[in-house]
Write a protein that holds these residues in place. Structure first.
Motif, PDB file in Angstrom:
ATOM      1  N   GLU A   1       0.837  -1.186   0.000  1.00 15.36           N
ATOM      2  CA  GLU A   1       0.000   0.000   0.000  1.00 15.36           C
ATOM      3  C   GLU A   1       0.877   1.243   0.000  1.00 15.36           C
ATOM      4  OE1 GLU A   1      -0.560   0.113   4.859  1.00 15.36           O
ATOM      5  OE2 GLU A   1      -2.225  -0.493   3.559  1.00 15.36           O
ATOM      6  N   ARG A   2       0.300   2.389  -0.338  1.00 12.41           N
ATOM      7  CA  ARG A   2       1.055   3.627  -0.465  1.00 12.41           C
ATOM      8  C   ARG A   2       1.700   4.018   0.869  1.00 12.41           C
ATOM      9  NH1 ARG A   2       0.838   7.582  -4.251  1.00 12.41           N
ATOM     10  NH2 ARG A   2      -0.933   6.543  -5.229  1.00 12.41           N
ATOM     11  N   TYR A   3       2.958   4.425   0.790  1.00 11.19           N
ATOM     12  CA  TYR A   3       3.663   4.882   1.987  1.00 11.19           C
ATOM     13  C   TYR A   3       3.073   6.215   2.418  1.00 11.19           C
ATOM     14  CZ  TYR A   3       7.412   7.036   4.743  1.00 11.19           C
ATOM     15  OH  TYR A   3       8.133   7.671   5.720  1.00 11.19           O
ATOM     16  N   ASN A   4       2.726   6.323   3.688  1.00 16.27           N
ATOM     17  CA  ASN A   4       2.073   7.512   4.226  1.00 16.27           C
ATOM     18  C   ASN A   4       3.086   8.319   5.041  1.00 16.27           C
ATOM     19  OD1 ASN A   4       0.512   9.460   5.465  1.00 16.27           O
ATOM     20  ND2 ASN A   4      -1.112   8.055   6.096  1.00 16.27           N
ATOM     21  N   ALA A   5       3.739   9.257   4.384  1.00 17.20           N
ATOM     22  CA  ALA A   5       4.779  10.044   5.061  1.00 17.20           C
ATOM     23  C   ALA A   5       4.190  10.892   6.175  1.00 17.20           C
ATOM     24  CB  ALA A   5       5.493  10.942   4.046  1.00 17.20           C
ATOM     25  N   ARG A   6       2.976  11.388   5.979  1.00 16.17           N
ATOM     26  CA  ARG A   6       2.364  12.269   6.981  1.00 16.17           C
ATOM     27  C   ARG A   6       2.184  11.565   8.319  1.00 16.17           C
ATOM     28  NH1 ARG A   6      -2.907  15.487   5.136  1.00 16.17           N
ATOM     29  NH2 ARG A   6      -1.444  15.984   3.477  1.00 16.17           N
ATOM     30  N   ALA A   7       1.902  10.270   8.259  1.00 17.54           N
ATOM     31  CA  ALA A   7       1.747   9.503   9.504  1.00 17.54           C
ATOM     32  C   ALA A   7       3.092   8.982  10.010  1.00 17.54           C
ATOM     33  CB  ALA A   7       0.781   8.338   9.274  1.00 17.54           C
ATOM     34  N   ALA A   8       3.968   8.559   9.088  1.00 19.85           N
ATOM     35  CA  ALA A   8       5.208   7.893   9.492  1.00 19.85           C
ATOM     36  C   ALA A   8       6.226   8.858  10.079  1.00 19.85           C
ATOM     37  CB  ALA A   8       5.813   7.170   8.295  1.00 19.85           C
ATOM     38  N   GLU A   9       6.365  10.039   9.498  1.00 20.69           N
ATOM     39  CA  GLU A   9       7.464  10.912   9.905  1.00 20.69           C
ATOM     40  C   GLU A   9       7.351  11.401  11.348  1.00 20.69           C
ATOM     41  OE1 GLU A   9       8.901  12.238   5.444  1.00 20.69           O
ATOM     42  OE2 GLU A   9       7.941  13.763   6.704  1.00 20.69           O
ATOM     43  N   PRO A  10       6.190  11.917  11.793  1.00 23.07           N
ATOM     44  CA  PRO A  10       6.102  12.305  13.219  1.00 23.07           C
ATOM     45  C   PRO A  10       6.294  11.112  14.153  1.00 23.07           C
ATOM     46  CG  PRO A  10       4.288  13.254  11.947  1.00 23.07           C
ATOM     47  CD  PRO A  10       4.954  12.254  11.062  1.00 23.07           C
ATOM     48  N   LYS A  11       5.814   9.938  13.745  1.00 23.17           N
ATOM     49  CA  LYS A  11       5.934   8.747  14.588  1.00 23.17           C
ATOM     50  C   LYS A  11       7.398   8.419  14.860  1.00 23.17           C
ATOM     51  CE  LYS A  11       5.382   4.740  12.605  1.00 23.17           C
ATOM     52  NZ  LYS A  11       4.764   3.569  11.954  1.00 23.17           N
ATOM     53  N   TRP A  12       8.215   8.422  13.825  1.00 24.43           N
ATOM     54  CA  TRP A  12       9.614   8.050  14.013  1.00 24.43           C
ATOM     55  C   TRP A  12      10.413   9.149  14.686  1.00 24.43           C
ATOM     56  CZ3 TRP A  12      10.143   3.258  14.270  1.00 24.43           C
ATOM     57  CH2 TRP A  12       9.397   2.390  13.455  1.00 24.43           C
ATOM     58  N   GLN A  13      10.040  10.394  14.455  1.00 21.52           N
ATOM     59  CA  GLN A  13      10.706  11.477  15.172  1.00 21.52           C
ATOM     60  C   GLN A  13      10.487  11.349  16.680  1.00 21.52           C
ATOM     61  OE1 GLN A  13       9.187  15.037  13.252  1.00 21.52           O
ATOM     62  NE2 GLN A  13      10.023  14.405  11.270  1.00 21.52           N
ATOM     63  N   LYS A  14       9.269  10.985  17.074  1.00 19.01           N
ATOM     64  CA  LYS A  14       8.982  10.758  18.502  1.00 19.01           C
ATOM     65  C   LYS A  14       9.779   9.572  19.029  1.00 19.01           C
ATOM     66  CE  LYS A  14       4.292  12.707  18.447  1.00 19.01           C
ATOM     67  NZ  LYS A  14       2.839  12.398  18.553  1.00 19.01           N
ATOM     68  N   ALA A  15       9.903   8.543  18.213  1.00 20.18           N
ATOM     69  CA  ALA A  15      10.641   7.350  18.646  1.00 20.18           C
ATOM     70  C   ALA A  15      12.113   7.684  18.855  1.00 20.18           C
ATOM     71  CB  ALA A  15      10.491   6.237  17.615  1.00 20.18           C
ATOM     72  N   TRP A  16      12.702   8.475  17.959  1.00 22.24           N
ATOM     73  CA  TRP A  16      14.111   8.874  18.116  1.00 22.24           C
ATOM     74  C   TRP A  16      14.300   9.698  19.381  1.00 22.24           C
ATOM     75  CZ3 TRP A  16      13.882  10.950  12.467  1.00 22.24           C
ATOM     76  CH2 TRP A  16      13.944   9.877  11.569  1.00 22.24           C
ATOM     77  N   ASP A  17      13.369  10.643  19.603  1.00 24.77           N
ATOM     78  CA  ASP A  17      13.474  11.497  20.786  1.00 24.77           C
ATOM     79  C   ASP A  17      13.354  10.672  22.062  1.00 24.77           C
ATOM     80  OD1 ASP A  17      13.805  13.721  19.213  1.00 24.77           O
ATOM     81  OD2 ASP A  17      11.726  14.386  19.356  1.00 24.77           O
ATOM     82  N   ALA A  18      12.399   9.736  22.065  1.00 25.58           N
ATOM     83  CA  ALA A  18      12.180   8.914  23.256  1.00 25.58           C
ATOM     84  C   ALA A  18      13.418   8.072  23.576  1.00 25.58           C
ATOM     85  CB  ALA A  18      10.953   8.022  23.063  1.00 25.58           C
ATOM     86  N   ALA A  19      14.068   7.606  22.537  1.00 27.01           N
ATOM     87  CA  ALA A  19      15.267   6.771  22.736  1.00 27.01           C
ATOM     88  C   ALA A  19      16.521   7.607  23.006  1.00 27.01           C
ATOM     89  CB  ALA A  19      15.489   5.887  21.511  1.00 27.01           C
ATOM     90  N   GLY A  20      16.456   8.913  22.743  1.00 23.81           N
ATOM     91  CA  GLY A  20      17.591   9.799  22.984  1.00 23.81           C
ATOM     92  C   GLY A  20      18.830   9.435  22.187  1.00 23.81           C
ATOM     93  N   ILE A  21      18.628   8.934  20.968  1.00 26.74           N
ATOM     94  CA  ILE A  21      19.775   8.393  20.228  1.00 26.74           C
ATOM     95  C   ILE A  21      20.676   9.469  19.638  1.00 26.74           C
ATOM     96  CG2 ILE A  21      18.618   6.228  19.696  1.00 26.74           C
ATOM     97  CD1 ILE A  21      17.994   7.274  16.954  1.00 26.74           C
ATOM     98  N   TYR A  22      20.216  10.739  19.614  1.00 27.10           N
ATOM     99  CA  TYR A  22      21.057  11.791  19.037  1.00 27.10           C
ATOM    100  C   TYR A  22      21.693  12.670  20.109  1.00 27.10           C
ATOM    101  CZ  TYR A  22      18.385  10.269  15.011  1.00 27.10           C
ATOM    102  OH  TYR A  22      17.798   9.500  14.038  1.00 27.10           O
ATOM    103  N   ALA A  23      21.474  12.343  21.380  1.00 22.95           N
ATOM    104  CA  ALA A  23      22.123  13.068  22.469  1.00 22.95           C
ATOM    105  C   ALA A  23      23.559  12.555  22.605  1.00 22.95           C
ATOM    106  CB  ALA A  23      21.352  12.867  23.764  1.00 22.95           C
ATOM    107  N   THR A  24      24.502  13.444  22.465  1.00 15.02           N
ATOM    108  CA  THR A  24      25.918  13.062  22.445  1.00 15.02           C
ATOM    109  C   THR A  24      26.535  13.199  23.831  1.00 15.02           C
ATOM    110  OG1 THR A  24      26.045  13.878  20.176  1.00 15.02           O
ATOM    111  CG2 THR A  24      28.124  13.500  21.318  1.00 15.02           C
ATOM    112  N   LYS A  25      27.303  12.206  24.213  1.00 11.11           N
ATOM    113  CA  LYS A  25      27.996  12.236  25.499  1.00 11.11           C
ATOM    114  C   LYS A  25      29.461  12.595  25.294  1.00 11.11           C
ATOM    115  CE  LYS A  25      24.950   8.763  27.598  1.00 11.11           C
ATOM    116  NZ  LYS A  25      24.882   7.416  28.237  1.00 11.11           N
ATOM    117  N   ASN A  26      29.944  13.508  26.108  1.00 17.31           N
ATOM    118  CA  ASN A  26      31.344  13.928  25.979  1.00 17.31           C
ATOM    119  C   ASN A  26      32.324  12.870  26.455  1.00 17.31           C
ATOM    120  OD1 ASN A  26      30.738  16.390  24.830  1.00 17.31           O
ATOM    121  ND2 ASN A  26      30.757  17.509  26.770  1.00 17.31           N
TER     122      ASN A  26
END
Length: 882
Positions: free
Chosen positions: A9-34
């Motif tokens: 079925e057609r990929y739904n960017a409008r639904a997918a993009e906010p979902k994964w952005q929340k998942a990245w934030d929740a996991a804190g994967i872009y927070a860098t440790k010194n």
């Protein structure tokens, strides 16, 4: 083999993009440790000015940096990828005037809007390190460094010539003077001498110049631009004697700096700056000269303004004596193209070999005498009329009873003149001496405006200039200012500037000038390394561990001033103990602009692309206003700008197609260093490829494959695996070299190969082929993850993975799969290509020769004869000699 409809079925960017952005934030994967022990990688894009909304240039710039950041994380590196705001500056003050809003309110509202837009792009940024240069928590440290620089002798207060807008009552940067007028008020700009705070960047002229050779990961054009801006020139400081009878007060000497003493026999005039002491002395006795100097002061102070203005001069009547002939005198002009702050503010003009001088003498009928003969020219007929000759050659017309330069090269003539004049004395001093000059001037940072970092000094009538005590920092801007009058609101604030002198306790005044915003952006990259340090600008051990920035990305428009000032600032911070390196940016990449065609209606008004409908293709394309159907003109392709309304709003694109589509198109259309033409067709093509990848991965997800890697692979499986690992190898190499458009091409090619394999597969593929399909699907998703991270997460989940693909390490290339078992060589007969031959890679000379002689094309060329020779160049070519 067919796919499950639920997976295609057609990929739904409008639904997918906010979902994964929340998942990245929740996991804190872009927070860098010194304190992360992995190898570090610092990638940084030039931070934006919060003008209101991001534009497509931002999308391109930040997407490129994000691809690098995601790739380096996948390579198991500790990646620092921060973001902040270059938030001080005149636009906020203009908004305060025009919109009746406080600059702080306008700025922070814009930051909130633009941050939301950047987050919608799915950028892998460590937002915990966010800084805004207008925040006192940032500029308090800038003020601390100013005081440290002052103590170290890197700051001075000088009486300098500036561009002054008499209406807005402020100093203007050279870029804000347009055709001699203030960019905002339209008033004729004046040149004024004002006290200005300056950073002593000129102390580092030679060091900044020499270090350019160490920046091998910078574009050559940027290094050349900086080299020219620093402008090292080796020349001669010459003392011309003046005819005292012609000078206003009996002056006897005029000192000039020249890089071409070899051309002295071509001299036709002397020229001095309007503010040269000799000019001022002459003007005091000559009202017409005084009026000329006043007019000249309306010209901007930039070299560009000087160079492009009409060359004007005023003959002072003063005569200078030629240093090589006491009987030869030259007229002394005041000229509007001479700057007092370069050299001595005086020159001798040799018009035959300098275009500026030639334009001048042609205007005033002074003539010219060529003294450098171009190669191949006849000395009896060579003349210069409208174009000066500035190339190499041999000297001629350059001889008298003192010196003979004829026949020499200009270099040898330079030395001959320099040696002669250095050995000649007047008043117990040599007439000339060798000298090195630099075009680079000290950096004036004073700005007469409110919305900038306050300069932390206090003026006391008794004690003079007194540094603000460190424990009183930050010197904060007052919030209660008004913009109902021209000029700097800090000057007329009833209380803010009034303060007690830290030295004597008497009444004193704060400095009301604020810092040039280039200061704010000259060290932000160091602050990002530890923005939580409240007591110092940096934590040196942390800054030294992260810096220099491994990859800096930004526009070519910042190739000179921002980068040069940052290089100086890093050295100044090193001298004052804040960091331990000289160069801030190890690698630099300057991306091209985003351009779009322009549209005008019948009234000649610019029309936004969002209001235009395009019909037809190629030369038959026509444009209409969407709302009315009115035909409109399709204009030239130009940089996106608000003035010509050829701007595409990133929010509209993300809303319609998704962020990944915008990111993909920005990377795919052209090499990243070149301009990218934004077209609706191109965006739609990117969107179709997004959908194609989604369907393709859905088909791969339908395949049931064994978990264990098979011991052997059939021909079809091996072919697919080779395509996958070849793509992996190529994309890895090209991301490392920032060749993003080539990465896109490799992914297209691999997607085609995967699609062909699926199409040719049986309903129930063999275990080895099924395993190869799943491996290829996994590799494909991980290859496009840096470019289209949301789609990659959705595809990764569709493949059954329970992890985030953004946290996965980069796949390892199986190098054995990159080696082809056969090789195709071109075959020439007597040097002309006739055919190709495919042979085993390890084939020997005899086997290759036999295969070549068996080719029909070679047989026809031989026509039954035996070849004289067969030359085999291993792995390259075969040549048959008949």
């Amino acid at each position: 083999m067919t796919a499950d409809s639920s997976k295609t079925e057609r990929y739904n960017a409008r639904a997918a993009e906010p979902k994964w952005q929340k998942a990245w934030d929740a996991a804190g994967i872009y927070a860098t440790k010194n304190d992360d022990p992995r190898p570090k990688y610092y990638v940084l894009e030039m931070f934006p000015y919060p003008s209101g909304r991001i534009h497509m240039g931002h999308v391109r710039n930040y997407t490129m940096g994000d691809v690098v950041a995601r790739f380096k994380r996948a390579m198991n590196m500790n990646v620092l990828h921060p973001m902040g705001w270059d938030a001080f500056g005149m636009p906020a003050e203009n908004a305060a005037i025009d919109r009746k809003v406080h600059p702080k309110e306008w700025t922070y509202a814009n930051i909130a809007t633009m941050k939301k837009q950047l987050q919608s792009m799915g950028l892998s940024l460590d937002w915990a390190r966010e800084v805004a240069t207008c925040d006192p928590s940032y500029y308090r440290h800038q003020q601390r460094m100013f005081l440290d620089f002052l103590k170290a002798g890197l700051v001075a207060r000088e009486y300098r010539k500036v561009n002054w807008d008499p209406v807005d009552q402020t100093v203007l940067a050279n870029e804000q003077v347009i055709d001699g007028r203030g960019w905002r008020s339209g008033a004729l700009v004046e040149q004024r001498d004002l006290y200005q705070w300056v950073f002593k960047i000129s102390d580092y002229s030679q060091e900044l110049l020499e270090a350019l050779d160490t920046l091998d990961r910078w574009p050559d054009k940027v290094r050349l631009m900086q080299k020219n801006w620093i402008g090292r020139s080796e020349g001669l400081l010459v003392r011309f004697m003046l005819d005292a009878a012609t000078t206003p007060s009996g002056e006897t000497e005029l000192e000039i700096f020249t890089t071409r003493p070899d051309t002295l026999f071509g001299a036709k005039f002397m020229a001095i700056a309007p503010d040269h002491p000799l000019a001022q002395a002459a003007a005091a006795k000559n009202p017409k000269l005084a009026a000329f100097i006043t007019e000249a002061k309306h010209l901007g102070t930039s070299q560009e303004a000087i160079d492009t203005a009409e060359k004007m001069g005023f003959d002072t009547g003063i005569r200078a004596v030629h240093p090589l002939d006491p009987n030869w005198t030259l007229p002394v002009y005041v000229a509007n193209f001479i700057l007092m702050d370069y050299g001595t503010g005086a020159i001798f003009g040799c018009p035959a070999h300098d275009q500026r001088d030639l334009d001048f003498v042609n205007k005033y009928g002074l003539g010219n005498t060529p003294v450098v003969l171009p190669p191949g020219q006849d000395p009896n007929t060579f003349v210069v009329t409208d174009t000066a000759y500035d190339g190499d050659g041999t000297m001629f017309n350059s001889k008298n009873n003192v010196i003979d330069l004829n026949g020499m090269t200009p270099d040898k003539a330079f030395d001959a003149v320099a040696n002669l004049l250095a050995a000649t004395t007047r008043g117990n001093r040599p007439v000339a001496q060798r000298q090195v000059n630099y075009r680079l001037r000290d950096w004036g940072i004073s700005r007469q405006r409110y919305w900038g970092c306050p300069i932390p000094v206090i003026h006391c009538d008794k004690c003079g200039v007194v540094p603000a005590p460190v424990d009183t920092l930050p010197v904060k801007l007052p919030d209660d200012v008004t913009f109902d009058k021209p000029g700097n609101p800090l000057d007329r604030h009833p209380t803010w500037k009034n303060v007690k002198c830290p030295s004597c306790g008497g009444d004193a005044r704060r400095e009301t000038d604020t810092m040039d915003t280039f200061v704010d952006s000259s060290w932000y990259f160091a602050r990002f390394t530890d923005p939580w340090n409240e007591t110092a600008p940096t934590t040196p051990a942390v800054a030294n561990a992260w810096m220099p920035v491994d990859q800096y990305i930004g526009g070519i428009e910042h190739a000179i001033l921002h980068l040069l000032y940052s290089r100086f600032f890093t050295r100044a911070m090193k001298k004052t103990g804040h960091i331990g390196m000289d160069e801030p940016f190890a690698g630099l990449f300057t991306q091209g602009m985003v351009v779009h065609e322009t549209y005008r209606d019948k009234a000649g008004q610019w029309v936004e692309p969002a209001n235009v409908t395009i019909e037809g293709m190629g030369d038959t394309r026509i444009a209409k206003l969407t709302a009315t159907g009115e035909a409109i003109e399709i204009g030239s392709i130009e940089k996106m700008s608000k003035s010509k309304k050829n701007v595409v709003d990133p929010d509209d694109i993300i809303e319609s197609y998704g962020a990944d589509t915008a990111r993909w198109f920005m990377l795919s259309d052209s090499p990243p260093e070149r301009d990218v033409i934004w077209t609706e067709e191109g965006v739609q093509g990117a969107w179709r490829f997004v959908q194609r990848l989604w369907r393709l991965i859905g088909e791969v997800a339908d395949v049931t494959a064994p978990e264990a890697k098979p011991a052997s692979f059939g021909e079809d499986s091996l072919k697919l695996r080779k395509a996958a690992h070849r793509a992996l190898n190529n994309v890895s190499d090209d991301i490392s070299k920032l060749r993003f458009n080539r990465c896109v091409a490799h992914i297209y090619e691999f997607a085609n190969a995967l699609s062909d394999s699926i199409g040719s597969a049986e309903t129930a593929p063999s275990p080895d082929f099924a395993w190869s399909l799943r491996e290829a699907g996994d590799i494909l998703v991980r290859l496009f993850q840096p470019m289209m991270p949301h789609l990659a997460e959705e595809c990764w989940a569709a493949l059954g993975h329970k992890t985030l693909v953004a946290t996965q390490l980069w796949p390892e290339v199986e190098t054995a799969l990159l080696i082809e078992s056969s090789i195709t060589l071109p075959v020439q007969v007597n040097g002309k290509k006739r055919a190709d031959v495919t042979v085993p890679r390890e084939a020997g000379k005899d086997e290759i020769e036999a295969a070549v002689l068996a080719l029909d094309e070679v047989k026809r060329a031989l026509d039954g004869k035996s070849p004289k020779k067969v030359i085999v160049v291993p792995q390259r070519i075969v040549n048959v000699v008949v």
